[in-house]
Design an enzyme around this catalytic site. Structure first.
Site, short mmCIF file in Angstrom:
data_model
loop_
_atom_site.label_atom_id
_atom_site.label_comp_id
_atom_site.label_asym_id
_atom_site.label_seq_id
_atom_site.Cartn_x
_atom_site.Cartn_y
_atom_site.Cartn_z
N GLN A 1 4.11 -17.89 -46.48
CA GLN A 1 5.30 -17.01 -46.00
C GLN A 1 4.91 -16.52 -44.94
OE1 GLN A 1 8.13 -16.66 -48.05
NE2 GLN A 1 6.93 -18.38 -48.96
N ASN B 1 -6.26 -14.24 -35.38
CA ASN B 1 -5.68 -13.18 -34.60
C ASN B 1 -5.67 -13.65 -33.13
OD1 ASN B 1 -4.85 -10.31 -34.11
ND2 ASN B 1 -6.68 -10.41 -33.20
N LYS C 1 -22.73 -4.76 -43.24
CA LYS C 1 -22.96 -5.69 -42.31
C LYS C 1 -21.78 -6.36 -41.53
CE LYS C 1 -26.51 -9.13 -40.94
NZ LYS C 1 -27.56 -9.93 -41.53
N ILE D 1 4.20 -3.03 -32.24
CA ILE D 1 2.99 -2.70 -32.63
C ILE D 1 2.15 -1.70 -31.47
CG2 ILE D 1 0.91 -2.72 -34.01
CD1 ILE D 1 3.11 -3.55 -35.69
N SER E 1 3.82 -13.39 -34.52
CA SER E 1 4.58 -12.48 -33.93
C SER E 1 6.03 -12.41 -34.45
CB SER E 1 4.34 -12.46 -32.39
OG SER E 1 5.39 -11.79 -31.69
N TYR F 1 4.63 -17.77 -24.93
CA TYR F 1 4.26 -16.81 -26.18
C TYR F 1 4.87 -17.33 -27.35
CZ TYR F 1 2.47 -12.94 -28.79
OH TYR F 1 2.00 -12.08 -29.56
N GLY G 1 -10.44 -12.68 -32.08
CA GLY G 1 -10.01 -11.89 -31.48
C GLY G 1 -10.23 -10.37 -31.96
N ALA G 2 -11.41 -10.06 -32.73
CA ALA G 2 -11.66 -8.87 -33.24
C ALA G 2 -12.40 -7.55 -32.32
CB ALA G 2 -12.30 -9.14 -34.47
N ASP H 1 -14.84 -19.00 -27.48
CA ASP H 1 -13.55 -19.48 -27.23
C ASP H 1 -12.77 -20.18 -28.03
OD1 ASP H 1 -11.32 -20.45 -25.82
OD2 ASP H 1 -12.35 -20.88 -24.18
#
Length: 250
Positions: free
Chosen positions: A239, A90, A56, A187, A141, A154, A13-14, A63
């Site tokens: 953690q 992420n 680089k 955020i 989250s 979610y 997800g970057a 997906d």
């Protein structure tokens, strides 16, 4: 910030938002990065941008809910870099629907991306981490604890992810692999915050609940991700660290 020269960090997800910010921070610290995203346009653009500015970076379209796709991702990573050191989990999706409103399709999509996607990513690289003793960081989250986020699918998916991470920490810790999670709240990464708090009045009201009196930033999440990925901090294991400016205690 640690020195990650010669390391390879893969971030799902970057292509944009928090994932992109994390990838840029790793690149600035010297790591080659693998940008994994479903959106080819933003993913390619991010990889080119990072390569031009730092070291680089490659983009691989995938997906996360498709296990076969991650077999191909793994092949591409080793074709380009010959190693993997860090996984940042992420990628995610959210539907702000209550129980009576959310469809079974939306529920299944949330779980398949936000939870099964974590399993697929780790599974593809599992044996590599047994050899390389790297680090895995899951971007969870605060919703997993608070139950907020506009719907039930979610926070349920994020809480499941934290359970997976704790299990992985027990399993991989003796092998020298560090596994931790970050649980951000509020955020300011753009779109999501504006959906939940569409007016200045609503933004100001929630700001009053945060002891440090500011919203979190993408850089805040990226800084903590690098800290947890740094083997100098390897006694932190299994953690989930709340990144919320103290809101949860307020």
């Amino acid at each position: 910030m640690g020195n990650f020269e010669g390391k390879v960090a893969l971030i799902t997800g970057a292509g944009h938002g928090i994932g992109k910010g994390i990838a840029r921070q790793f690149a600035e610290a010297g790591a080659n990065t693998v940008i994994v995203d479903y959106n080819a346009e933003t993913g390619e653009e991010t990889a080119k941008e990072i390569t031009n500015e730092f070291v680089k970076s490659i983009f691989v379209q995938a997906d996360v809910s498709d296990p076969e796709a991650f077999v191909r991702v793994r092949d591409k990573v080793f074709e380009e870099f010959g190693r993997i050191d860090i996984l940042v989990l992420n990628a995610g999706v959210a539907f702000a629907n209550k129980v009576n409103d959310i469809s079974f399709e939306e529920w299944s999509k949330t779980i398949s991306i936000n939870l099964t996607g974590l399993f697929n990513t780790v599974k593809a690289f599992y044996n590599d981490f047994l050899m390389n003793k790297g680090s895995i960081v899951y971007i969870s989250s605060g919703s997993a604890l608070s139950g907020t986020g506009g719907g039930v699918s979610y926070p349920a998916s994020k809480a499941g992810g934290e359970g997976l991470i704790r299990g992985l920490a027990k399993e991989l810790g003796p092998k020298g692999v560090n596994v931790n999670a970050i649980a951000p709240r509020l955020i300011d990464s753009g779109k999501m915050m504006r959906v939940n708090y569409p007016t200045e009045e609503s933004l100001n009201a929630v700001l009053e609940k945060i002891p440090v009196r500011r919203f979190g930033t993408i850089e805040d999440v990226a800084n903590l991700t690098l800290f947890l990925a740094d083997k100098a901090n390897s006694y932190i294991q299994g953690q989930t660290i709340l990144l919320d400016g103290g809101r949860t205690i307020a």
